[in-house]
Design a protein around this motif. Structure first.
Motif, PDB file in Angstrom:
ATOM      1  N   UNK A 395       0.780  -1.138   0.070  1.00  0.00           N
ATOM      2  CA  UNK A 395       0.025   0.043  -0.013  1.00  0.00           C
ATOM      3  C   UNK A 395       0.891   1.156  -0.114  1.00  0.00           C
ATOM      4  N   UNK A 397       3.826   1.496  -1.246  1.00  0.00           N
ATOM      5  CA  UNK A 397       4.100   1.726  -2.549  1.00  0.00           C
ATOM      6  C   UNK A 397       3.430   2.108  -3.480  1.00  0.00           C
ATOM      7  N   UNK A 398       2.261   1.803  -3.523  1.00  0.00           N
ATOM      8  CA  UNK A 398       0.967   2.222  -4.244  1.00  0.00           C
ATOM      9  C   UNK A 398       1.112   3.913  -4.130  1.00  0.00           C
ATOM     10  N   UNK A 399       0.989   4.245  -2.962  1.00  0.00           N
ATOM     11  CA  UNK A 399       0.806   5.662  -2.561  1.00  0.00           C
ATOM     12  C   UNK A 399       2.035   6.412  -2.960  1.00  0.00           C
ATOM     13  N   UNK A 400       3.090   6.024  -2.987  1.00  0.00           N
ATOM     14  CA  UNK A 400       4.283   6.570  -3.331  1.00  0.00           C
ATOM     15  C   UNK A 400       4.444   6.743  -4.898  1.00  0.00           C
ATOM     16  N   UNK A 401       3.909   5.640  -5.513  1.00  0.00           N
ATOM     17  CA  UNK A 401       3.880   5.552  -7.042  1.00  0.00           C
ATOM     18  C   UNK A 401       3.115   6.733  -7.642  1.00  0.00           C
ATOM     19  N   UNK A 402       2.298   7.265  -6.790  1.00  0.00           N
ATOM     20  CA  UNK A 402       1.562   8.462  -7.168  1.00  0.00           C
ATOM     21  C   UNK A 402       2.280   9.770  -6.771  1.00  0.00           C
ATOM     22  N   UNK A 403       3.566   9.801  -6.341  1.00  0.00           N
ATOM     23  CA  UNK A 403       4.193  11.127  -6.093  1.00  0.00           C
ATOM     24  C   UNK A 403       3.871  11.299  -4.612  1.00  0.00           C
ATOM     25  N   UNK A 404       3.227  10.772  -3.597  1.00  0.00           N
ATOM     26  CA  UNK A 404       3.142  10.784  -2.204  1.00  0.00           C
ATOM     27  C   UNK A 404       4.373  10.488  -1.627  1.00  0.00           C
ATOM     28  N   UNK A 405       5.101  11.310  -0.897  1.00  0.00           N
ATOM     29  CA  UNK A 405       6.250  11.215  -0.101  1.00  0.00           C
ATOM     30  C   UNK A 405       6.147  10.100   1.062  1.00  0.00           C
ATOM     31  N   UNK A 406       7.232   9.473   1.381  1.00  0.00           N
ATOM     32  CA  UNK A 406       7.134   8.645   2.262  1.00  0.00           C
ATOM     33  C   UNK A 406       6.482   8.902   3.584  1.00  0.00           C
ATOM     34  N   UNK A 408       4.241  11.323   4.116  1.00  0.00           N
ATOM     35  CA  UNK A 408       2.817  11.764   3.692  1.00  0.00           C
ATOM     36  C   UNK A 408       1.924  10.306   3.789  1.00  0.00           C
ATOM     37  N   UNK A 412      -1.157   8.870   5.764  1.00  0.00           N
ATOM     38  CA  UNK A 412      -2.313   8.496   5.203  1.00  0.00           C
ATOM     39  C   UNK A 412      -2.972   7.085   5.646  1.00  0.00           C
ATOM     40  N   UNK A 413      -1.790   6.283   5.639  1.00  0.00           N
ATOM     41  CA  UNK A 413      -2.119   4.886   6.309  1.00  0.00           C
ATOM     42  C   UNK A 413      -2.474   4.797   7.531  1.00  0.00           C
ATOM     43  N   UNK A 416      -5.835   6.062   8.270  1.00  0.00           N
ATOM     44  CA  UNK A 416      -6.801   4.974   7.579  1.00  0.00           C
ATOM     45  C   UNK A 416      -6.931   3.944   8.760  1.00  0.00           C
TER      46      UNK A 416
ATOM     47  N   UNK B  73       8.165   7.935  -5.245  1.00  0.00           N
ATOM     48  CA  UNK B  73       7.549   9.135  -5.206  1.00  0.00           C
ATOM     49  C   UNK B  73       8.332  10.079  -6.050  1.00  0.00           C
ATOM     50  N   UNK B  76       7.559   9.330  -9.912  1.00  0.00           N
ATOM     51  CA  UNK B  76       6.320   9.892 -10.281  1.00  0.00           C
ATOM     52  C   UNK B  76       6.236  11.440 -10.411  1.00  0.00           C
ATOM     53  N   UNK B  77       6.936  11.971  -9.525  1.00  0.00           N
ATOM     54  CA  UNK B  77       7.017  13.575  -9.686  1.00  0.00           C
ATOM     55  C   UNK B  77       7.538  14.027 -10.787  1.00  0.00           C
ATOM     56  N   UNK B 105       1.625  17.118  -3.947  1.00  0.00           N
ATOM     57  CA  UNK B 105       3.018  17.107  -3.878  1.00  0.00           C
ATOM     58  C   UNK B 105       3.569  16.990  -5.193  1.00  0.00           C
TER      59      UNK B 105
END
Ligand code: ATP
Ligand code: MG
Lengths: 445, 247
Positions: A395, A397-406, A408, A412-413, A416, B73, B76-77, B105
């Motif tokens: 999960x 990795x999924x978030x990070x792969x969208x540009x979200x930093x470690x 952050x 989020x998790x 959740x 990340x 992605x950026x 971000x």
């Protein structure tokens, strides 16, 4: 019994002296009970870590402090103003004007001018010391709390000075939540012992939200106890929101006795703040077809110690208990969860569930989580699960792969993870409030 | 845009990619086909920066930037987007908050101001329409309880929102019904521009009827073993992979 004796704790001595004074002056119906309780306390002494129930929670730092023991009896204008400001700042976004009734206690003394006492017919509210001569009080007081095995509950029973008594008559549904705000203001180390009694008669319904507001410069030790009575088909949602100053030390025991078809839900949410918290929650399912819910969330930080001990006693057939405790343990904090489920011989067709999930958010954080099941009936469904872990890597990795930093992504998790319990809160305003608190806590990480 | 040279990568000490080369230019669409277990998803994972893959040899650059050095990340950026073959469910994280966080971000990284709530909402509406993504799903927990097709559509919705330079779609067409396939394809076609590129990993030539590729590659045993035009997909559909892998 292994305990910390007088020699190690000057507090023991001063409490004994304080008790002698208190019992001399006492003229009300609680006298015999107090005497019995003090005997129990003397016998038990403060528990040490050799006591299985306190293995991971060392109370020595708490009982080594010397506290002012004399309970407050009055409050002054300055305290009222301070409390008022605290309440406005903290709860601005909690309940709207008419959404809830409010009881404000400053150092245990009710502040009428800040309270909006419930006025519904069939709902009785009073300070505990005013209640002692009422029949509705005497029928139940001291009948539920187990003081034989619990030193702090015994001590509380011997010496409590304040608290509230709330009784709801038969068939009365109290829809508006009652928000009990315990304000503690002190410049010196202080010990406070409060005692609550909630009595719900047949078909009665009640929602109570307890919370703390502290402005304290020295350690304050709150040794609290509460008894809860649910008659047939009564329903009680009982919330305890523990967010306070690091100087606050809480040891409390809440014990509920339920009759058939009743439903008790307890929500114990502990947030960063109070340095030492030990919650004991014991439910007695004394009749058939009872439902109980225990929801806990501990989001701990700094060097907090937060310990939740629960007991669910299934004594009669077809009871259902459902327990979900979740912890996020950050920084150098320490959490303990111990959940006991007893299914007695007669309690056939019991459904008992327990889940304790913990996330260690830092390398120095620790948790001890332990389920304990003792089952003496054969036709029961019991399940329990304990997890201790880090956040789900996939999960993340999924978030990070969208540009979200470690960081952050972790936030989020964690939110959740915590929201899973927060969403059980039945009062929308309170749910929002708690979610906002969790969010704010995580944003500071 | 993307330049992969002699890429070797392993997972748990097992070599999966064995000297893979691929050049993708801006404005192009590349399809990658190949047998199960060939390493297609592995390639996607390596590009996106999945931790359990270890690159042992070779280089990958995106517009000259060595992306293998970057954290997921940051890739992605820089504009890499992977539409996952199996998108994970994350209960409790709301789809829309997640996207807002991601978007801001990425914008911050690029030195752009975060979108206002209004701008974000507007863009989200626009893109929802583009990929016909159900508004109800937007507010739910990320992929939680979504059907297979809904998850895939959510990937494309995210793609539309984030507008990456390089989008890698790993079997996005699998599990989509005919209508959804058409909608997703239309969305992708609208997003195509001279400045971005797409890599479509697929098993079915049908997708390529909708999104017409400039190149079709066959990936087998960790390497690109054949490259052709869109007609290669038709040939593969007919003959399978045997004729290519049996030498
Ligand atoms: N974590 C892992 N541990 C061990 N082997 C792995 C791991 N992940 C992938 N593999 C192996 O790597 C090989 C390539 O897998 P990959 O998922 O890249 O194939 P693919 O080409 O995408 O296949 P498909 O068409 O079935 O999606 C497979 O043999 C797979 O079992
Ligand atoms: Mg694959």
């Amino acid at each position: 019994m292994t305990s910390i004796k007088q020699l190690e704790s000057p507090l023991f001595e001063s409490l004994a002296a304080q008790y002698d004074m208190l019992i001399l002056q006492n003229q009300d119906s609680t006298k015999a009970y107090r005497t019995e309780a003090m005997e129990a306390f003397r016998k038990l002494g403060f528990p040490s870590i050799k006591n299985e129930e306190w293995r991971f929670t060392n109370i020595l730092p708490v009982v080594k402090t010397s506290y002012e023991l004399t309970a407050a009896t009055t409050i002054d204008a300055e305290q009222i103003n301070k409390a008022k400001a605290l309440i406005e700042n903290t709860y601005r976004n909690l309940f709207a004007e008419d959404e809830a009734d409010r009881v404000v206690l400053i150092n245990g003394v009710i502040a009428d001018s800040l309270s909006k006492l419930p006025e519904q017919k069939g709902l009785h509210f009073s300070e505990i010391k005013e209640a002692t001569e009422q029949a509705g009080f005497q029928d139940h007081f001291g009948k539920i709390l187990n003081i034989k095995d619990n030193a702090f509950a015994a001590l509380n029973s011997a010496m409590f000075q304040d608290g509230v008594f709330i009784a709801v008559e038969k068939n009365v549904v109290v829809e508006k939540p009652i928000h009990v705000i315990k304000v503690i203001l002190s410049g010196q180390a202080m010990m406070q012992q409060s005692r609550d009694l909630f009595v719900l008669d047949q078909n009665a319904e009640l929602n109570v939200v307890e919370s703390y507001l502290t402005d304290i410069a020295q350690p304050v030790f709150l040794n609290a106890a509460a008894e809860v009575v649910l008659a047939e088909n009564a329903k009680f949602n009982h919330y305890d929101l523990q967010k306070a100053d690091a100087h606050l030390r809480i040891i409390q025991r809440t014990e509920a006795a339920q009759q058939k078809h009743s439903n008790y839900s307890n929500y114990t949410f502990t947030l960063p703040g109070a340095g030492f918290v030990r919650n004991n929650l014991a439910l007695h399912l004394n009749d058939v077809d009872i439902e109980s819910h225990l929801y806990g969330l501990y989001l701990t930080a700094d060097s907090q110690l937060v310990d939740n001990h629960t007991e669910v006693h299934h004594k009669m057939p077809r009871g259902e208990s459902n327990q979900l405790y979740k912890g996020i343990i950050m920084d150098k904090s320490k959490a303990v969860f111990n959940g006991k489920i007893f299914v007695y011989e007669d309690a056939q067709k019991t459904n008992a569930f327990q889940q304790s999930n913990n996330v260690l958010f830092s390398e120095q954080a620790t948790v001890n989580a332990k389920p304990q099941l003792e089952i003496f009936a054969d036709d029961v469904k019991c399940s329990h699960g304990t997890t201790i872990g880090q956040l789900n890597k996939e999960a993340l990795f999924y978030l990070k792969s969208r540009g979200i930093g470690e960081n952050q992504a972790k936030q989020l998790m964690v939110k959740a993870f915590a929201f899973d319990v927060a969403e059980k809160i039945k009062i929308p305003a309170l749910k929002n409030y708690v979610e906002t608190l969790i969010e704010a806590e995580m944003e500071n990480r | 845009m993307l330049s992969i040279k002699n890429l070797h990568a392993s997972v748990e000490d097992k070599e999966i990619l064995k000297g893979l080369n691929l050049e993708v230019k801006a404005g192009e669409v590349h399809a990658i086909m190949g047998p199960n277990g060939a390493g297609k998803s592995s390639l996607a994972s390596v590009l996106a920066g999945r931790e359990n893959y270890e690159v042992t040899e070779g280089t990958v650059t995106l517009d000259g930037t060595d992306i293998l050095e970057l954290a997921p990340e940051d890739r992605a950026r820089e504009g890499v987007f992977l539409a996952f073959q199996y998108p994970i469910e994350i209960p409790g994280v709301s789809n829309i908050n997640f996207l807002k966080t991601a978007m801001n971000e990425i914008r911050t990284y690029r030195g752009e101001a975060p979108l206002t709530a209004k701008e974000f909402l507007q863009r989200s509406r626009e893109k929802q329409e583009l990929v016909e993504f159900d508004a109800k799903l937007v507010n739910r927990s990320l992929n939680e309880g979504f059907s297979g097709g809904e998850k895939k559509r959510n990937e494309i919705f995210q793609l539309a929102m984030l507008e990456p330079k390089l989008a890698i779609l790993d079997e996005t067409d699998s599990g989509l019904d005919i209508d959804a396939l058409r909608i997703v394809s239309r969305g992708v076609n609208k997003l195509r521009s001279e400045n971005n590129a797409f890599i479509l990993i697929t098993h079915y030539q049908r997708l390529l009827d909708y999104i017409v590729p400039d190149f079709v590659h066959v990936l087998a045993d960790g390497k690109i073993i054949k490259t052709g035009g869109k007609e290669l997909a038709l040939e593969l559909e007919e003959k399978g992979y045997d004729w290519l892998t049996k030498n």
